[in-house]
Design a protein around this motif. Structure first.
Motif, PDB file in Angstrom:
ATOM      1  N   TRP A   6      -9.008   4.484  -2.555  1.00 16.54           N
ATOM      2  CA  TRP A   6      -8.821   3.972  -1.194  1.00 16.54           C
ATOM      3  C   TRP A   6      -8.080   4.973  -0.327  1.00 16.54           C
ATOM      4  N   ASN A   7      -8.666   5.294   0.811  1.00 12.40           N
ATOM      5  CA  ASN A   7      -7.987   6.041   1.857  1.00 12.40           C
ATOM      6  C   ASN A   7      -7.196   5.014   2.666  1.00 12.40           C
ATOM      7  N   CYS A   8      -5.932   4.837   2.303  1.00 13.26           N
ATOM      8  CA  CYS A   8      -5.157   3.700   2.831  1.00 13.26           C
ATOM      9  C   CYS A   8      -4.506   3.986   4.175  1.00 13.26           C
ATOM     10  N   ARG A   9      -4.509   5.252   4.616  1.00 11.21           N
ATOM     11  CA  ARG A   9      -3.985   5.633   5.922  1.00 11.21           C
ATOM     12  C   ARG A   9      -2.537   5.213   6.127  1.00 11.21           C
ATOM     13  N   GLY A  10      -1.725   5.480   5.102  1.00  6.32           N
ATOM     14  CA  GLY A  10      -0.299   5.216   5.234  1.00  6.32           C
ATOM     15  C   GLY A  10       0.176   4.106   4.333  1.00  6.32           C
ATOM     16  N   ALA A  11       0.977   4.463   3.307  1.00  9.91           N
ATOM     17  CA  ALA A  11       1.485   3.457   2.369  1.00  9.91           C
ATOM     18  C   ALA A  11       2.915   3.044   2.688  1.00  9.91           C
ATOM     19  N   GLY A  12       3.430   3.502   3.827  1.00  4.92           N
ATOM     20  CA  GLY A  12       4.798   3.147   4.178  1.00  4.92           C
ATOM     21  C   GLY A  12       4.922   1.785   4.833  1.00  4.92           C
ATOM     22  N   ARG A  13       3.811   1.215   5.226  1.00  8.41           N
ATOM     23  CA  ARG A  13       3.850  -0.073   5.918  1.00  8.41           C
ATOM     24  C   ARG A  13       3.675  -1.223   4.936  1.00  8.41           C
ATOM     25  N   ALA A  14       4.421  -2.289   5.165  1.00  9.04           N
ATOM     26  CA  ALA A  14       4.351  -3.449   4.270  1.00  9.04           C
ATOM     27  C   ALA A  14       2.949  -4.057   4.204  1.00  9.04           C
ATOM     28  N   PRO A  15       2.197  -4.168   5.320  1.00 11.96           N
ATOM     29  CA  PRO A  15       0.844  -4.733   5.228  1.00 11.96           C
ATOM     30  C   PRO A  15      -0.075  -3.947   4.299  1.00 11.96           C
ATOM     31  N   VAL A  17       0.837  -2.165   1.625  1.00  8.85           N
ATOM     32  CA  VAL A  17       1.241  -2.455   0.243  1.00  8.85           C
ATOM     33  C   VAL A  17       0.748  -3.843  -0.173  1.00  8.85           C
ATOM     34  N   ARG A  18       0.848  -4.810   0.726  1.00  8.92           N
ATOM     35  CA  ARG A  18       0.349  -6.153   0.405  1.00  8.92           C
ATOM     36  C   ARG A  18      -1.157  -6.127   0.155  1.00  8.92           C
ATOM     37  N   ALA A  19      -1.893  -5.363   0.981  1.00  9.12           N
ATOM     38  CA  ALA A  19      -3.340  -5.270   0.799  1.00  9.12           C
ATOM     39  C   ALA A  19      -3.677  -4.609  -0.532  1.00  9.12           C
ATOM     40  N   LEU A  20      -2.911  -3.583  -0.905  1.00 10.79           N
ATOM     41  CA  LEU A  20      -3.136  -2.905  -2.176  1.00 10.79           C
ATOM     42  C   LEU A  20      -2.852  -3.833  -3.353  1.00 10.79           C
ATOM     43  N   LYS A  21      -1.759  -4.592  -3.271  1.00  9.15           N
ATOM     44  CA  LYS A  21      -1.438  -5.539  -4.340  1.00  9.15           C
ATOM     45  C   LYS A  21      -2.515  -6.606  -4.470  1.00  9.15           C
ATOM     46  N   ALA A  22      -3.066  -7.056  -3.359  1.00  8.16           N
ATOM     47  CA  ALA A  22      -4.136  -8.060  -3.396  1.00  8.16           C
ATOM     48  C   ALA A  22      -5.388  -7.489  -4.044  1.00  8.16           C
ATOM     49  N   LEU A  23      -5.714  -6.228  -3.739  1.00  8.06           N
ATOM     50  CA  LEU A  23      -6.868  -5.586  -4.358  1.00  8.06           C
ATOM     51  C   LEU A  23      -6.689  -5.467  -5.870  1.00  8.06           C
ATOM     52  N   VAL A  24      -5.499  -5.077  -6.289  1.00  8.77           N
ATOM     53  CA  VAL A  24      -5.223  -4.920  -7.719  1.00  8.77           C
ATOM     54  C   VAL A  24      -5.304  -6.265  -8.432  1.00  8.77           C
ATOM     55  N   HIS A  25      -4.769  -7.299  -7.800  1.00 14.47           N
ATOM     56  CA  HIS A  25      -4.800  -8.627  -8.407  1.00 14.47           C
ATOM     57  C   HIS A  25      -6.237  -9.136  -8.547  1.00 14.47           C
ATOM     58  N   ILE A  47       5.999   2.095  -5.282  1.00 16.18           N
ATOM     59  CA  ILE A  47       4.736   1.352  -5.277  1.00 16.18           C
ATOM     60  C   ILE A  47       4.259   1.106  -6.698  1.00 16.18           C
ATOM     61  N   LYS A  48       4.480   2.076  -7.574  1.00 16.96           N
ATOM     62  CA  LYS A  48       4.108   1.903  -8.986  1.00 16.96           C
ATOM     63  C   LYS A  48       4.809   0.686  -9.582  1.00 16.96           C
ATOM     64  N   GLU A  49       6.076   0.512  -9.275  1.00 17.47           N
ATOM     65  CA  GLU A  49       6.826  -0.633  -9.788  1.00 17.47           C
ATOM     66  C   GLU A  49       6.295  -1.939  -9.212  1.00 17.47           C
ATOM     67  N   TRP A  50       5.983  -1.941  -7.916  1.00 21.50           N
ATOM     68  CA  TRP A  50       5.442  -3.153  -7.292  1.00 21.50           C
ATOM     69  C   TRP A  50       4.094  -3.542  -7.895  1.00 21.50           C
ATOM     70  N   LEU A  51       3.284  -2.535  -8.242  1.00 26.40           N
ATOM     71  CA  LEU A  51       1.958  -2.805  -8.805  1.00 26.40           C
ATOM     72  C   LEU A  51       2.014  -3.110 -10.299  1.00 26.40           C
ATOM     73  N   LYS A  52       3.179  -2.823 -10.909  1.00 25.80           N
ATOM     74  CA  LYS A  52       3.359  -3.011 -12.354  1.00 25.80           C
ATOM     75  C   LYS A  52       2.426  -2.104 -13.157  1.00 25.80           C
ATOM     76  N   PRO A 221      -7.909  -4.937   5.302  1.00 27.55           N
ATOM     77  CA  PRO A 221      -7.755  -5.033   6.754  1.00 27.55           C
ATOM     78  C   PRO A 221      -6.868  -3.959   7.379  1.00 27.55           C
ATOM     79  N   THR A 222      -6.204  -3.142   6.571  1.00 27.58           N
ATOM     80  CA  THR A 222      -5.183  -2.251   7.124  1.00 27.58           C
ATOM     81  C   THR A 222      -5.633  -0.804   7.283  1.00 27.58           C
TER      82      THR A 222
END
Length: 287
Positions: A6-15, A17-25, A47-52, A221-222
């Motif tokens: 994913w070309n996420c265009r910035g991982a510093g924003r909370a939205p 990270v939430r979108a990435l966690k939803a994709l992983v789940h 982010i690695k810790e958040w994604l487990k 969406p982000t």
């Protein structure tokens, strides 16, 4: 082994990270490749810790742009053998441990002037490896004209180095399921262009190892890029796989007979109509 790119265009924003966690789940990938995260090692580790996820590898952002990050889950055995700001090349070890294939995770250069050197580098890497290889990511280029809708024709020329790589490496483009275009470019007043920039390709050996592999185009969406998921055991029968002539077909003992059968057929009409009708059907190669 499922791989999310994913070309996420910035991982510093909370939205994001939430979108990435939803994709992983939802998709349960074993490997995650994100780029244009504009993040450095501490943020990537967080982010690695958040994604487990168990391990991560980072190519730091330069001047608040770029950055590549690779995450892998527990049980995934791989070794990074080369990296720069546009590519992470790694060896993936499977069972038995003596079996290994090359994974190239790419973020093609946005600047047109850098693309020829980049795809020459990718060609050199694949040629130096004698086994199966797979390339996945944002190529910032496209192959057939059907992979682009709208916009100027300038991108047709700027994608030539990528097309040369596909041809010289006898690369096999994987099919996909979902919306055709993975990137939407916008200008004031509406949509400017839609292009399938994010994709995957492999060599014949990798396809023989994973004959049912396919790619899903996902939604987030982000970012203006859609995430894509490589599944080596894709089960959807409606996968969109554009026809390509593969060099390996010419080495098949039955190739000459297939061509001869198609050429001997007779049709009524102009020379152009006859030539079109004698075009060798894809199904003859697929049987």
């Amino acid at each position: 082994m499922r791989i999310l790119s994913w070309n996420c265009r910035g991982a510093g924003r909370a939205p994001t990270v939430r979108a990435l966690k939803a994709l992983v789940h939802r998709e349960r990938p074993d490997i995650i490749f994100i780029f244009e995260s504009k993040a450095k090692s501490p943020r990537v580790e967080k982010i690695k810790e958040w994604l487990k996820f168990r391990r991560c590898f980072c190519v730091n952002a330069e001047n608040k742009s770029g950055s590549l990050a690779l995450y892998r889950a527990k049980g995934v055995s791989l070794e990074v053998i080369f990296d720069n700001k546009n590519i992470i090349a790694c060896l993936v070890y499977i069972d038995p441990p003596t079996d290994v294939w090359l994974l190239l995770l790419v973020y093609g250069p946005p600047k047109v002037g850098h693309r020829e050197a980049f795809w020459d580098l990718v060609t050199n890497i694949t040629e130096s490896f004698s086994g199966p290889w797979m390339l996945l990511g944002d190529c910032n280029s496209y192959s057939p004209s059907s992979d682009k809708f709208g916009g100027s024709s300038r991108g047709d020329y700027s994608s030539k180095p990528f097309r040369n790589f596909l041809s010289n490496a006898a690369a096999i483009e994987l099919g996909f399921h979902g919306p055709q275009y993975t990137w939407v470019g916008r200008r004031s007043g509406g949509v400017h262009a839609r292009i399938r920039l994010d994709q995957g390709c492999c060599n014949q050996e990798w396809q023989e190892m994973f004959p049912n592999a396919g790619i899903k185009h996902l939604v987030a969406p982000t970012s203006d890029h859609k995430p894509i998921l490589l599944d080596p055991h894709f089960e959807n029968n409606n996968i969109n796989k554009p026809f390509r002539f593969e060099a390996m077909w010419a080495r098949d003992p039955e190739c000459e007979d297939v061509v001869d059968q198609a050429w001997r057929k007779e049709f009524f009409g102009s020379h152009g109509f006859n030539l079109m009708k004698k075009n060798i059907p894809q199904r003859l190669f697929a049987e």
